[in-house]
Design a protein around this motif. Structure first.
Motif, PDB file in Angstrom:
ATOM      1  N   VAL A 195     -13.568   7.300 -12.330  1.00  0.00           N
ATOM      2  CA  VAL A 195     -13.511   6.597 -11.060  1.00  0.00           C
ATOM      3  C   VAL A 195     -12.239   6.242 -10.817  1.00  0.00           C
ATOM      4  O   VAL A 195     -11.101   6.301 -11.835  1.00  0.00           O
ATOM      5  N   ARG A 196     -11.959   6.008  -9.334  1.00  0.00           N
ATOM      6  CA  ARG A 196     -10.665   5.082  -9.043  1.00  0.00           C
ATOM      7  C   ARG A 196     -10.992   3.921  -8.807  1.00  0.00           C
ATOM      8  O   ARG A 196     -11.973   3.499  -8.148  1.00  0.00           O
ATOM      9  N   ILE A 197     -10.034   2.856  -9.379  1.00  0.00           N
ATOM     10  CA  ILE A 197     -10.074   1.697  -9.017  1.00  0.00           C
ATOM     11  C   ILE A 197      -8.733   0.954  -8.317  1.00  0.00           C
ATOM     12  O   ILE A 197      -7.816   1.810  -8.303  1.00  0.00           O
ATOM     13  N   ARG A 198      -8.852  -0.119  -8.120  1.00  0.00           N
ATOM     14  CA  ARG A 198      -7.756  -0.810  -7.504  1.00  0.00           C
ATOM     15  C   ARG A 198      -7.666  -2.185  -8.001  1.00  0.00           C
ATOM     16  O   ARG A 198      -8.356  -3.091  -8.349  1.00  0.00           O
ATOM     17  N   GLN A 199      -6.422  -2.709  -7.824  1.00  0.00           N
ATOM     18  CA  GLN A 199      -6.066  -4.279  -8.010  1.00  0.00           C
ATOM     19  C   GLN A 199      -6.518  -5.118  -6.775  1.00  0.00           C
ATOM     20  O   GLN A 199      -6.420  -4.754  -5.509  1.00  0.00           O
ATOM     21  N   CYS A 200      -7.042  -6.338  -7.245  1.00  0.00           N
ATOM     22  CA  CYS A 200      -7.503  -7.328  -5.761  1.00  0.00           C
ATOM     23  C   CYS A 200      -6.455  -8.322  -5.789  1.00  0.00           C
ATOM     24  O   CYS A 200      -5.824  -8.889  -6.721  1.00  0.00           O
ATOM     25  N   ASP A 201      -6.121  -8.794  -4.771  1.00  0.00           N
ATOM     26  CA  ASP A 201      -5.260  -9.870  -4.282  1.00  0.00           C
ATOM     27  C   ASP A 201      -6.080 -11.165  -4.629  1.00  0.00           C
ATOM     28  O   ASP A 201      -5.445 -12.119  -5.140  1.00  0.00           O
ATOM     29  N   ARG A 250      -7.833   6.561 -12.146  1.00  0.00           N
ATOM     30  CA  ARG A 250      -6.802   6.045 -11.311  1.00  0.00           C
ATOM     31  C   ARG A 250      -6.964   4.668 -10.902  1.00  0.00           C
ATOM     32  O   ARG A 250      -7.993   4.374 -10.684  1.00  0.00           O
ATOM     33  N   LEU A 251      -5.708   3.951 -10.984  1.00  0.00           N
ATOM     34  CA  LEU A 251      -5.485   2.742 -10.644  1.00  0.00           C
ATOM     35  C   LEU A 251      -4.664   2.433  -9.521  1.00  0.00           C
ATOM     36  O   LEU A 251      -3.435   2.886  -9.665  1.00  0.00           O
ATOM     37  N   ASP A 252      -4.992   2.040  -8.331  1.00  0.00           N
ATOM     38  CA  ASP A 252      -4.322   1.697  -7.165  1.00  0.00           C
ATOM     39  C   ASP A 252      -3.807   0.495  -7.278  1.00  0.00           C
ATOM     40  O   ASP A 252      -4.524  -0.740  -7.761  1.00  0.00           O
ATOM     41  N   ASP A 253      -2.729   0.152  -6.385  1.00  0.00           N
ATOM     42  CA  ASP A 253      -2.201  -1.300  -5.995  1.00  0.00           C
ATOM     43  C   ASP A 253      -3.179  -1.756  -4.764  1.00  0.00           C
ATOM     44  O   ASP A 253      -3.812  -1.092  -4.400  1.00  0.00           O
ATOM     45  N   MET A 254      -2.760  -2.875  -4.113  1.00  0.00           N
ATOM     46  CA  MET A 254      -3.565  -3.389  -3.181  1.00  0.00           C
ATOM     47  C   MET A 254      -3.289  -2.628  -1.820  1.00  0.00           C
ATOM     48  O   MET A 254      -4.122  -2.791  -0.658  1.00  0.00           O
ATOM     49  N   THR A 255      -2.359  -1.914  -1.816  1.00  0.00           N
ATOM     50  CA  THR A 255      -2.059  -1.167  -0.650  1.00  0.00           C
ATOM     51  C   THR A 255      -2.577   0.350  -0.695  1.00  0.00           C
ATOM     52  O   THR A 255      -2.486   1.221   0.216  1.00  0.00           O
ATOM     53  N   GLY A 256      -3.260   0.652  -1.814  1.00  0.00           N
ATOM     54  CA  GLY A 256      -3.676   2.136  -2.104  1.00  0.00           C
ATOM     55  C   GLY A 256      -2.738   3.032  -2.617  1.00  0.00           C
ATOM     56  O   GLY A 256      -3.251   4.293  -2.713  1.00  0.00           O
TER      57      GLY A 256
END
Length: 275
Positions: A116-122, A236-242
């Motif tokens: 899975v692809r995940i992201r950071q949250c603000d 994959r890990l994304d930042d808050m902008t993708g």
């Protein structure tokens, strides 16, 4: 298949509805058999003790999974302090309410095999050691974090506390392997101590650490997981902008932890690429 619903209505003055004054559990049930049931009941009791809510009749609760019949379901069990009191002041002798809801369930199996692809949250989690670990009903912080993205390609979001330490994902715990060691965030300040997390920690040498999310850049493998969906490898890990921060390839390194998790939950054992 329609949902199986029973005992779901609560009076408007119920303190769980009004203030989030209660606890809940979300349990995977397979053909009437609840997965990690003792761990769920233990956390339910621990949460009630922490909040000072009398335990409901555990005999009646223990009978619930067997009433769901064949197939795979998710059972949501809620215990509130009940009604009464004045404003925020709770009643001196609370009479708890408990309700439950069961729905048929199919896991996102592609996430096991493909990652899975995940992201950071603000959004940041407030530090409150007295509530850390339990699954109380006031989950507004997780709701606000989950509002931050709508892209279906992003499966989860990582949450830090107000000190900047990594805590959890919006509905899952986080694990990683770094320099050959398995690690997970320490949850003594914020977050929910998942039942799958607890079970994995009794079977693998997983160290609890306080650390910023940057530590994932040093990881050879990362997973997110809970007791309903199982364990998902992160690719994959994304930042808050993708924008991509880190990427990982699936391989044999992911398999041992997933095998344990899926054995505990009755899911197919993973056969990740390269394994």
């Amino acid at each position: 298949m329609s949902a199986v619903i029973a005992e779901t209505s609560l009076p408007l003055e119920d303190r769980g509805l009004a203030f989030g004054d209660g606890v809940f559990e979300t349990v995977l049930v397979r053909d009437g058999r609840p997965m990690l049931w003792e761990a769920h009941l233990s956390r339910l009791k621990r949460g009630c003790r922490r909040l000072g809510i009398p335990l409901p009749a555990m005999e009646a609760i223990s009978e619930l999974p067997g009433r769901l019949g064949e197939g795979q379901h998710v059972l949501k069990l809620i215990v509130t302090r009940g009604s009464g009191g004045r404003g925020y002041m709770p009643p001196s002798s609370p009479e708890p309410n408990w309700r439950w809801l069961s729905v048929p369930f199919t896991p996102r199996a592609s996430c096991w095999w493909e990652g899975v692809r995940i992201r950071q949250c603000d959004w940041r989690l407030a530090i409150q050691p007295a509530l850390a670990g339990i699954k109380h009903m006031n989950r507004l912080e997780n709701v606000m974090a989950r509002r931050e993205w709508t892209d279906p390609a992003v499966a989860e979001g990582l949450l830090c506390d107000t000190h900047g330490d990594l805590v959890e994902a919006t509905s899952m715990n986080v694990f990683w392997q770094r320099e050959g060691r398995l690690e997970t965030p320490c949850l003594d300040q914020a977050g929910v101590a998942g039942t799958l997390r607890e079970a994995l920690m009794t079977r693998h040498p997983i160290k609890e650490v306080h650390c910023p999310p940057d530590i994932l850049g040093q990881a050879e493998a990362v997973w997110v997981g809970n007791s309903v969906q199982g364990l998902w490898p992160v690719i994959r890990l994304d930042d808050m902008t993708g924008e991509a921060l880190h990427q990982w390839s699936l391989g044999p390194i992911h398999k041992p932890l997933q095998v344990t998790a899926h054995s505990l939950l009755g899911y197919p054992l993973p056969a990740v690429s390269g394994a």
